[in-house]
Design an enzyme around this catalytic site. Structure first.
Site: not given
Ligand code: CP
Ligand code: NVA
Length: 310
Positions: A101, A128, A131, A223, A263, A291
């Site tokens: 990340r 991402h 996700q 988001d 998310c 996830r």
């Protein structure tokens, strides 16, 4: 499968579907996969904070019989103490896979190019993909299919939006994205999604009208307005994005059974109201749960024995 999972584009339409199928199987029969990554070690490089990503990768590795080692920003000081390439050339001598990340997407690309072991993108400024995999698993669970349904994304045309567009292209999902002018998804990501989705039934409408995007949608996604690394822009963005809040009035434009998706982490009272995120149609914790399952599916595909893939 490619060596790495840096983008949804690394999965063909076929592999995308197969990965979601495997994620469903792993979710339904977790005990069958307890040894799938026995003796395998995943190094987890984090240059940004995380709850879900860290927990699901670490718990996922443990539940698959492997181990995970967390490398905090202060541990390896990527970029100042050592660059991505040298880090990759070291890690491949000790472990079986790397999860990263980070900020610039090129850092993840450089890391992947530097080593022979799989590298998984666990969020960059650009995308991402883990996700999006979990989100499309969630969408399919609740709506029965991905092809033909309409997913509306409202807010910032950011990393999460990019990966959702690419996943929608793979799944044949119709997508509408509403952002303020100047905050649209990157043109190269729009082009990539349209190219990937030209034969799947995918369509993509870009607008500045949240109402237009949400109209008739089967799911509404938002988001945060300021992503990690954009903290200095928070106040300005709060002003610009205010008309893009997902509230009950906006959700009323979608289908009556439309899902609400996010998310997480959510900034309640900003991009979404409590009323919406806590409503019966909200699937945000299903997304968080998935996830774990979706990433187990990716970890098995990249790090497991061929025989364990199904
Ligand atoms: N959705 C997500 O990636 O959450 P974290 O930032 O907590 O990992
Ligand atoms: N767009 C957000 C997603 C967090 C999971 C960020 O990058 O901060």
């Amino acid at each position: 499968m490619q060596k790495d999972f840096l983008s949804i584009r690394d999965l063909s339409v076929y592999e995308f579907g197969k990965t979601l199928d495997r994620a469903d199987r792993v979710k339904k029969h977790p005990d069958k996969y307890r040894q799938a990554l026995k003796n395998k070690i995943l190094a987890m490089i984090f240059q940004k904070p995380s709850l879900r990503t860290r927990m699901t990768f670490e718990a996922g590795m443990l539940r698959l019989g492997g181990e995970a080692i967390y490398l905090a920003p202060s541990d390896i000081q990527m970029g100042s103490r050592e660059g991505a390439t040298d880090i990759g050339r070291n890690l491949e001598r000790w472990v079986d896979g790397i999860m990263i990340r980070t900020f610039g997407h090129q850092i993840a690309v450089d890391l992947a190019a530097s080593c022979r072991i799989p590298v998984i993108n666990a969020l960059t400024d650009l995308s991402h993909p883990c996700q999006a995999l979990a989100d499309f698993q969630t969408l399919r669970e609740h709506k029965g299919a991905l092809a033909g349904i309409k997913l509306a994304y409202v807010g910032d045309g950011n990393n999460v939006c990019h990966s959702l567009m690419l996943a929608a292209a793979r799944g044949g999902t119709k997508m509408a994205v509403a952002t303020p002018a100047g905050y649209e998804p990157k043109p190269e990501m729009v082009r990539a999604a349209r190219e990937d989705g030209k034969d799947t039934g995918f369509s993509l409408a870009l607008t500045t009208s949240a109402e237009e995007a949400v109209s008739g949608a089967d799911a509404v996604y938002t988001d945060v307005w300021a992503s990690m690394g954009q903290e200095a822009e928070k106040a300005e963005r709060a002003r610009i994005f205010a008309p893009y809040q997902v509230n009950a009035k906006l959700m009323a434009k979608a289908k009556p059974d439309a899902l609400f998706m996010h998310c997480l982490p959510a900034h309640r009272g900003e991009e979404v109201t409590d009323e919406v995120i806590d409503s019966p149609n909200s699937v945000v914790y299903d997304e968080a749960e998935n996830r774990l399952h979706a990433q187990k599916a990716i970890l098995i595909a990249l790090m497991g024995k061929k025989a364990d893939h199904d």
